[in-house]
Design a protein around this motif. Structure first.
Motif, short mmCIF file in Angstrom:
data_model
loop_
_atom_site.label_atom_id
_atom_site.label_comp_id
_atom_site.label_asym_id
_atom_site.label_seq_id
_atom_site.Cartn_x
_atom_site.Cartn_y
_atom_site.Cartn_z
N MET A 1 39.23 72.02 -20.43
CA MET A 1 40.43 72.42 -19.71
C MET A 1 40.09 72.62 -18.24
O MET A 1 39.17 73.37 -17.92
N ASN A 2 40.83 71.98 -17.34
CA ASN A 2 40.53 72.17 -15.93
C ASN A 2 41.09 73.50 -15.43
O ASN A 2 41.85 74.18 -16.11
N LYS A 3 40.70 73.86 -14.21
CA LYS A 3 41.03 75.18 -13.67
C LYS A 3 42.53 75.39 -13.54
O LYS A 3 43.05 76.47 -13.82
N GLU A 4 43.25 74.34 -13.12
CA GLU A 4 44.69 74.46 -12.93
C GLU A 4 45.41 74.70 -14.25
O GLU A 4 46.31 75.54 -14.34
N ASN A 5 44.99 73.97 -15.32
CA ASN A 5 45.59 74.18 -16.63
C ASN A 5 45.32 75.59 -17.12
O ASN A 5 46.20 76.24 -17.72
N LEU A 6 44.09 76.08 -16.88
CA LEU A 6 43.74 77.44 -17.30
C LEU A 6 44.64 78.46 -16.63
O LEU A 6 45.14 79.40 -17.27
N ILE A 8 47.70 78.02 -15.43
CA ILE A 8 49.08 77.91 -15.91
C ILE A 8 49.24 78.55 -17.28
O ILE A 8 50.17 79.34 -17.52
N ILE A 9 48.34 78.22 -18.20
CA ILE A 9 48.48 78.72 -19.57
C ILE A 9 48.21 80.22 -19.63
O ILE A 9 48.86 80.96 -20.38
N THR A 10 47.25 80.73 -18.83
CA THR A 10 46.98 82.16 -18.79
C THR A 10 48.22 82.93 -18.33
O THR A 10 48.61 83.94 -18.92
N ARG A 11 48.84 82.43 -17.27
CA ARG A 11 50.05 83.08 -16.76
C ARG A 11 51.15 83.07 -17.81
O ARG A 11 51.83 84.08 -18.03
N ARG A 12 51.34 81.92 -18.47
CA ARG A 12 52.37 81.82 -19.51
C ARG A 12 52.07 82.77 -20.67
O ARG A 12 52.98 83.35 -21.26
N PHE A 13 50.79 82.91 -20.99
CA PHE A 13 50.40 83.78 -22.10
C PHE A 13 50.81 85.23 -21.84
O PHE A 13 51.38 85.89 -22.70
N TYR A 14 50.55 85.71 -20.63
CA TYR A 14 50.87 87.10 -20.32
C TYR A 14 52.36 87.34 -20.12
O TYR A 14 52.81 88.48 -20.09
N LEU A 15 53.14 86.24 -20.01
CA LEU A 15 54.59 86.37 -19.99
C LEU A 15 55.19 86.15 -21.37
O LEU A 15 56.39 86.18 -21.56
N GLY A 16 54.31 85.90 -22.38
CA GLY A 16 54.78 85.73 -23.75
C GLY A 16 55.46 84.41 -24.01
O GLY A 16 56.33 84.31 -24.88
N LEU A 17 55.11 83.35 -23.25
CA LEU A 17 55.81 82.07 -23.35
C LEU A 17 54.97 80.97 -23.97
O LEU A 17 55.44 79.85 -24.11
N THR A 18 53.74 81.24 -24.37
CA THR A 18 52.86 80.18 -24.86
C THR A 18 53.24 79.73 -26.26
O THR A 18 53.69 80.52 -27.09
N THR A 19 53.02 78.44 -26.52
CA THR A 19 53.16 77.91 -27.87
C THR A 19 51.86 78.15 -28.62
O THR A 19 50.84 78.50 -28.05
N ALA A 114 65.96 83.91 -15.67
CA ALA A 114 64.69 83.79 -16.40
C ALA A 114 64.55 82.36 -16.90
O ALA A 114 65.47 81.80 -17.49
N TRP A 115 63.40 81.76 -16.63
CA TRP A 115 63.15 80.39 -17.05
C TRP A 115 62.06 80.36 -18.11
O TRP A 115 61.01 80.98 -17.95
N TYR A 116 62.34 79.65 -19.20
CA TYR A 116 61.30 79.37 -20.18
C TYR A 116 60.53 78.13 -19.70
O TYR A 116 61.11 77.23 -19.10
N GLU A 117 59.25 78.10 -19.97
CA GLU A 117 58.43 76.97 -19.56
C GLU A 117 57.49 76.58 -20.69
O GLU A 117 56.76 77.42 -21.21
N ALA A 118 57.54 75.32 -21.08
CA ALA A 118 56.62 74.79 -22.09
C ALA A 118 55.67 73.83 -21.41
O ALA A 118 56.09 73.01 -20.58
N TYR A 119 54.40 73.93 -21.77
CA TYR A 119 53.39 73.09 -21.13
C TYR A 119 52.45 72.51 -22.18
O TYR A 119 51.95 73.23 -23.04
N ALA A 120 52.25 71.19 -22.13
CA ALA A 120 51.27 70.53 -23.00
C ALA A 120 50.07 70.17 -22.14
O ALA A 120 50.19 69.36 -21.22
N ALA A 140 51.05 64.82 -23.12
CA ALA A 140 49.94 65.53 -22.48
C ALA A 140 50.18 65.75 -20.99
O ALA A 140 50.72 64.89 -20.30
N GLU A 141 49.76 66.91 -20.50
CA GLU A 141 49.88 67.30 -19.10
C GLU A 141 51.32 67.17 -18.61
O GLU A 141 51.60 66.60 -17.55
#
Length: 332
Positions: A1-6, A8-19, A114-120, A140-141
């Motif tokens: 996982m590259n730094k930018e993906n890390l 994005i997903i970390t931020r989404r995780f702490y907002l409770g939005l991760t899949t 409030a915006w939901y965001e899904a990221y692959a 992907a991406e």
């Protein structure tokens, strides 16, 4: 996982939005990469300092941490599982208790949305079921955003990357997919949108129903184009030209079923797609290869090495791995 993906997903995780797929990818990276683990912990500290600032919300967070997240009481593996299970609950609880708006832009806006965001992330795909019942396959991406509580009158999606949509029909609420080059307006249909920022074009292929292309970049306001099933619209970014062509509908939707089909694509684009699908970095070490066009099929279950061996059958290439980068050069 590259730094930018890390990030994005970390931020989404702490907002409770991760899949579940995003969480699995994040936790594996944290376990195996000390730098990722360090970044995750630093983000946690920053997030709490910025957002958990009311007395009541502090009490909720501390009680939750003591019960579920104290690393002295549970092992690291269990800690990650508990975080995954309760992150969204804690965010909502703190939000309700303190009346907080976690994003700075929400706090500043007169009417916050409030915006939901899904990221692959690279190397993965995900399937979403939207509140209206629409199914979305996210390649992907790719990132899909939509407003959390404003889908009754107009279902607006913002896409960066590639997605296949099977839209639930609702005549009273048009379904709109916004890209950087145009908007796709539908009421109930199946279609594919390819809108990667680093590609030279944006495409939409229609499998069933009807769609209207509006707000086209470089066109007069009010200009629109309607396409029929079996057609594809291609917008070239360099000169802002738009054309409608016949589409191979099997090929357009094959990626969501882990089958990759290519007809006369640039070798450079083929490598870009391989980077996304297999989470690798590819360097084309011979400019002559950029003039080659590729036609062929393979399955996503195959390894990157198996795929390259398949490509070698019809394309004069060799490859090597150096410093965690895949280098492709012309066969000598």
């Amino acid at each position: 996982m590259n730094k930018e993906n890390l990030k994005i997903i970390t931020r989404r995780f702490y907002l409770g939005l991760t899949t579940s797929i995003e969480e699995k990818s994040l936790f594996e990276e944290i376990r195996n990469n000390p730098l990722a683990h360090s970044y995750f912990k630093d983000f946690e500290k920053e997030f709490l300092e910025k957002n958990i600032y009311s007395t009541e919300s502090n009490k909720i967070w501390k009680a939750f941490y003591s019960q579920h997240l104290d690393s002295k009481k549970i092992g690291r593996r269990r800690l990650l599982q508990v975080i995954s299970r309760y992150a969204a609950v804690v965010v909502v609880a703190v939000f309700l208790a303190g009346g907080l708006l976690f994003l700075n832009e929400w706090r500043q806006a007169k009417q916050p949305i409030a915006w939901y965001e899904a990221y692959a992330p690279r190397g993965e795909k995900t399937i979403l079921t939207l509140p209206d019942g629409t199914t979305v396959w996210l390649n992907a991406e790719s990132t899909l955003k939509y407003p959390a509580n404003q889908l009754k009158d107009k279902r607006i999606m913002q896409l960066s990357g590639e997605a296949f949509f099977h839209v639930t029909e609702n005549k009273d609420a048009p379904f709109i997919v916004q890209t950087s080059e145009f908007d796709v307006v539908v009421k109930g249909t199946s279609f594919n949108v390819m809108a990667y920022d680093d590609f030279d074009r944006t495409e939409t292929a229609l499998l069933s129903g009807a769609i209207e292309i509006k707000n086209i970049k470089g066109r007069e306001p009010g200009t629109s184009v309607i396409i029929e099933p079996g057609e594809k619209i291609v917008f070239k970014k360099e000169n802002e030209t738009l054309r409608i062509i016949n589409a191979d509908l099997v090929e357009e939707a094959a990626w969501k079923d882990n089958l990759f089909m290519f007809t006369d694509v640039k070798f450079e684009e083929l490598c870009q797609r391989l980077e996304r699908w297999y989470d690798v970095n590819i360097i084309i070490d011979d400019k002559e290869l950029n003039h080659i066009r590729y036609t062929g099929n393979f399955r996503n279950e195959e390894t990157i090495w198996q795929v390259l061996d398949i490509i070698k059958i019809t394309t004069p290439i060799e490859y090597t791995l150096k410093d965690r980068q895949l280098i492709i050069f012309k066969e000598r």
